[in-house]
Design a protein around this motif. Structure first.
Motif, PDB file in Angstrom:
ATOM      1  N   ILE A  20       0.502  -0.949   0.243  1.00 60.73           N
ATOM      2  CA  ILE A  20       0.179   0.046   0.125  1.00 60.73           C
ATOM      3  C   ILE A  20       1.183   1.183  -0.055  1.00 60.73           C
ATOM      4  O   ILE A  20      -0.013   2.318  -0.779  1.00 60.73           O
ATOM      5  N   SER A  21       1.927   1.193   0.865  1.00 60.16           N
ATOM      6  CA  SER A  21       3.197   2.465   1.123  1.00 60.16           C
ATOM      7  C   SER A  21       3.684   2.795  -0.802  1.00 60.16           C
ATOM      8  O   SER A  21       3.421   3.695  -1.171  1.00 60.16           O
ATOM      9  N   LEU A  22       3.679   2.007  -1.264  1.00 59.13           N
ATOM     10  CA  LEU A  22       3.986   2.220  -2.681  1.00 59.13           C
ATOM     11  C   LEU A  22       3.178   1.881  -3.540  1.00 59.13           C
ATOM     12  O   LEU A  22       3.806   2.792  -4.942  1.00 59.13           O
ATOM     13  N   ASP A  23       2.103   1.673  -3.304  1.00 64.80           N
ATOM     14  CA  ASP A  23       0.685   1.701  -4.924  1.00 64.80           C
ATOM     15  C   ASP A  23      -1.143   1.804  -3.733  1.00 64.80           C
ATOM     16  O   ASP A  23      -1.262   0.792  -3.023  1.00 64.80           O
ATOM     17  N   PRO A  24      -0.736   3.486  -3.324  1.00 62.82           N
ATOM     18  CA  PRO A  24      -1.547   3.874  -2.328  1.00 62.82           C
ATOM     19  C   PRO A  24      -3.291   3.636  -3.068  1.00 62.82           C
ATOM     20  O   PRO A  24      -4.481   3.521  -2.648  1.00 62.82           O
ATOM     21  N   GLU A  25      -3.239   3.421  -4.377  1.00 56.42           N
ATOM     22  CA  GLU A  25      -4.620   3.103  -4.968  1.00 56.42           C
ATOM     23  C   GLU A  25      -4.847   1.500  -5.578  1.00 56.42           C
ATOM     24  O   GLU A  25      -5.714   1.842  -6.277  1.00 56.42           O
ATOM     25  N   ASN A  26      -4.492   1.124  -5.123  1.00 56.75           N
ATOM     26  CA  ASN A  26      -4.496  -0.083  -5.335  1.00 56.75           C
ATOM     27  C   ASN A  26      -5.766  -1.075  -4.619  1.00 56.75           C
ATOM     28  O   ASN A  26      -5.479  -1.826  -3.573  1.00 56.75           O
ATOM     29  N   GLY A  27      -6.683  -0.722  -4.934  1.00 55.08           N
ATOM     30  CA  GLY A  27      -8.031  -1.954  -4.063  1.00 55.08           C
ATOM     31  C   GLY A  27      -7.826  -2.758  -3.290  1.00 55.08           C
ATOM     32  O   GLY A  27      -8.358  -3.059  -2.531  1.00 55.08           O
ATOM     33  N   ASN A  28      -6.600  -3.940  -4.329  1.00 54.16           N
ATOM     34  CA  ASN A  28      -6.962  -4.853  -4.116  1.00 54.16           C
ATOM     35  C   ASN A  28      -6.011  -5.544  -2.644  1.00 54.16           C
ATOM     36  O   ASN A  28      -6.350  -5.823  -1.769  1.00 54.16           O
ATOM     37  N   TYR A  29      -5.339  -4.769  -2.979  1.00 51.03           N
ATOM     38  CA  TYR A  29      -4.158  -4.196  -1.479  1.00 51.03           C
ATOM     39  C   TYR A  29      -4.906  -3.820  -0.247  1.00 51.03           C
ATOM     40  O   TYR A  29      -5.270  -4.593   1.235  1.00 51.03           O
ATOM     41  N   TYR A  30      -6.350  -3.271  -0.294  1.00 49.37           N
ATOM     42  CA  TYR A  30      -6.898  -3.047   0.632  1.00 49.37           C
ATOM     43  C   TYR A  30      -8.301  -3.623   1.523  1.00 49.37           C
ATOM     44  O   TYR A  30      -8.230  -4.458   2.060  1.00 49.37           O
ATOM     45  N   ARG A  31      -8.419  -4.321  -0.158  1.00 49.79           N
ATOM     46  CA  ARG A  31      -9.651  -5.497   0.075  1.00 49.79           C
ATOM     47  C   ARG A  31      -8.907  -7.365   1.241  1.00 49.79           C
ATOM     48  O   ARG A  31      -9.424  -7.757   2.001  1.00 49.79           O
ATOM     49  N   THR A  32      -7.704  -7.194   0.605  1.00 52.09           N
ATOM     50  CA  THR A  32      -6.911  -8.219   1.218  1.00 52.09           C
ATOM     51  C   THR A  32      -6.546  -7.570   3.366  1.00 52.09           C
ATOM     52  O   THR A  32      -7.207  -9.056   3.440  1.00 52.09           O
ATOM     53  N   LEU A  33      -6.108  -6.084   2.839  1.00 53.22           N
ATOM     54  CA  LEU A  33      -5.960  -6.523   4.654  1.00 53.22           C
ATOM     55  C   LEU A  33      -6.883  -6.186   5.994  1.00 53.22           C
ATOM     56  O   LEU A  33      -6.763  -6.131   6.340  1.00 53.22           O
ATOM     57  N   GLY A  34      -8.364  -5.573   4.934  1.00 51.09           N
ATOM     58  CA  GLY A  34      -9.029  -5.400   5.619  1.00 51.09           C
ATOM     59  C   GLY A  34     -10.022  -7.424   5.470  1.00 51.09           C
ATOM     60  O   GLY A  34     -10.184  -7.535   6.900  1.00 51.09           O
ATOM     61  N   ALA A  35      -9.801  -8.006   5.067  1.00 54.02           N
ATOM     62  CA  ALA A  35     -10.091  -9.754   5.799  1.00 54.02           C
ATOM     63  C   ALA A  35      -9.326  -9.888   6.467  1.00 54.02           C
ATOM     64  O   ALA A  35      -9.693 -10.869   7.637  1.00 54.02           O
ATOM     65  N   ILE A  36      -7.833  -9.652   6.077  1.00 54.69           N
ATOM     66  CA  ILE A  36      -6.587  -9.943   7.192  1.00 54.69           C
ATOM     67  C   ILE A  36      -7.116  -9.436   8.916  1.00 54.69           C
ATOM     68  O   ILE A  36      -7.316  -9.703   9.742  1.00 54.69           O
ATOM     69  N   HIS A  37      -7.346  -8.396   8.556  1.00 50.52           N
ATOM     70  CA  HIS A  37      -7.845  -7.389   9.798  1.00 50.52           C
ATOM     71  C   HIS A  37      -9.064  -8.445  10.191  1.00 50.52           C
ATOM     72  O   HIS A  37     -10.019  -8.351  11.468  1.00 50.52           O
ATOM     73  N   PHE A  38     -10.042  -8.423   9.865  1.00 57.05           N
ATOM     74  CA  PHE A  38     -11.697  -9.180  10.004  1.00 57.05           C
ATOM     75  C   PHE A  38     -11.047 -10.584  10.633  1.00 57.05           C
ATOM     76  O   PHE A  38     -11.487 -10.926  11.777  1.00 57.05           O
ATOM     77  N   GLU A  39      -9.781 -11.292   9.974  1.00 55.00           N
ATOM     78  CA  GLU A  39      -9.899 -12.634  11.033  1.00 55.00           C
ATOM     79  C   GLU A  39      -9.042 -12.140  12.020  1.00 55.00           C
ATOM     80  O   GLU A  39      -9.267 -13.154  13.197  1.00 55.00           O
ATOM     81  N   LEU A  40      -8.183 -11.859  12.073  1.00 52.36           N
ATOM     82  CA  LEU A  40      -7.747 -11.316  13.031  1.00 52.36           C
ATOM     83  C   LEU A  40      -8.386 -10.174  14.576  1.00 52.36           C
ATOM     84  O   LEU A  40      -8.426 -10.361  15.468  1.00 52.36           O
ATOM     85  N   GLU A  41      -9.473  -9.867  13.848  1.00 48.19           N
ATOM     86  CA  GLU A  41     -11.172 -10.104  14.926  1.00 48.19           C
ATOM     87  C   GLU A  41     -10.421  -7.902  15.345  1.00 48.19           C
ATOM     88  O   GLU A  41     -10.954  -7.984  16.027  1.00 48.19           O
TER      89      GLU A  41
END
Length: 163
Positions: A52-73
């Motif tokens: 994300i720091s290298l490409d802050p406009e890539n939605g796939n990165y945010y979606r995947t990070l969001g899913a990880i945060h869900f997994e980690l509650e």
């Protein structure tokens, strides 16, 4: 096992590639996906933050990070990242799928969950992989059933996130 060998080999080659192309956000994304394959959510999160720091406009990165945060509650961070992914790409049916899971499992808002999963189901492009189509259809059927039943019991839904 073969998965472990593949994971070790994959990590080796990705690390080599990153040494050559340090500014390639997609390499960090691939490394994060490799981390996810062995449920190493912490390292996956670190690699996604770098992507994300290298490409802050890539939605796939945010979606995947969001899913990880869900997994980690870490639900608030999860939904923030998922919403941002959708803001960057309003055709991201995978983000809609993940948001629907948040709305049913965390907010207990079956109406909003049904709205999101219905959009994901109805707007699914042909480019979505077979595996992700099956996940969205499965989640759609479960949430639709809950929505139509008016049942308040949201346990054992077994809904699946998409990374």
């Amino acid at each position: 096992s073969n998965v472990l060998v593949d994971e070790v080999n994959g990590r080796y080659y990705l690390d080599m590639a990153i040494n050559i192309r340090k500014e390639d956000s997609n390499l960090y994304y691939k490394l994060a996906k490799l981390d996810l394959s062995i449920e190493n959510y912490e390292d996956a999160s670190i690699n996604l933050e770098k992507a994300i720091s290298l490409d802050p406009e890539n939605g796939n990165y945010y979606r995947t990070l969001g899913a990880i945060h869900f997994e980690l509650e870490n639900y608030e961070e999860g939904i923030e990242n998922t919403r941002y992914a959708y803001k960057l790409n309003e055709n991201d049916v995978l983000a809609l799928n993940n948001a629907a899971i948040f709305y049913v499992n965390v907010d207990r808002d079956v109406y909003r969950a049904y709205d999101n999963i219905t959009s994901a189901f109805e707007d699914m492009p042909l480019s979505v992989s077979e595996e992700n189509k099956e996940i969205i259809i499965g989640n759609y059927n479960k949430i639709k059933s809950l929505y139509e039943s008016g049942d308040e019991d949201y346990t054992d839904m077994d809904l699946k996130l998409i990374y």
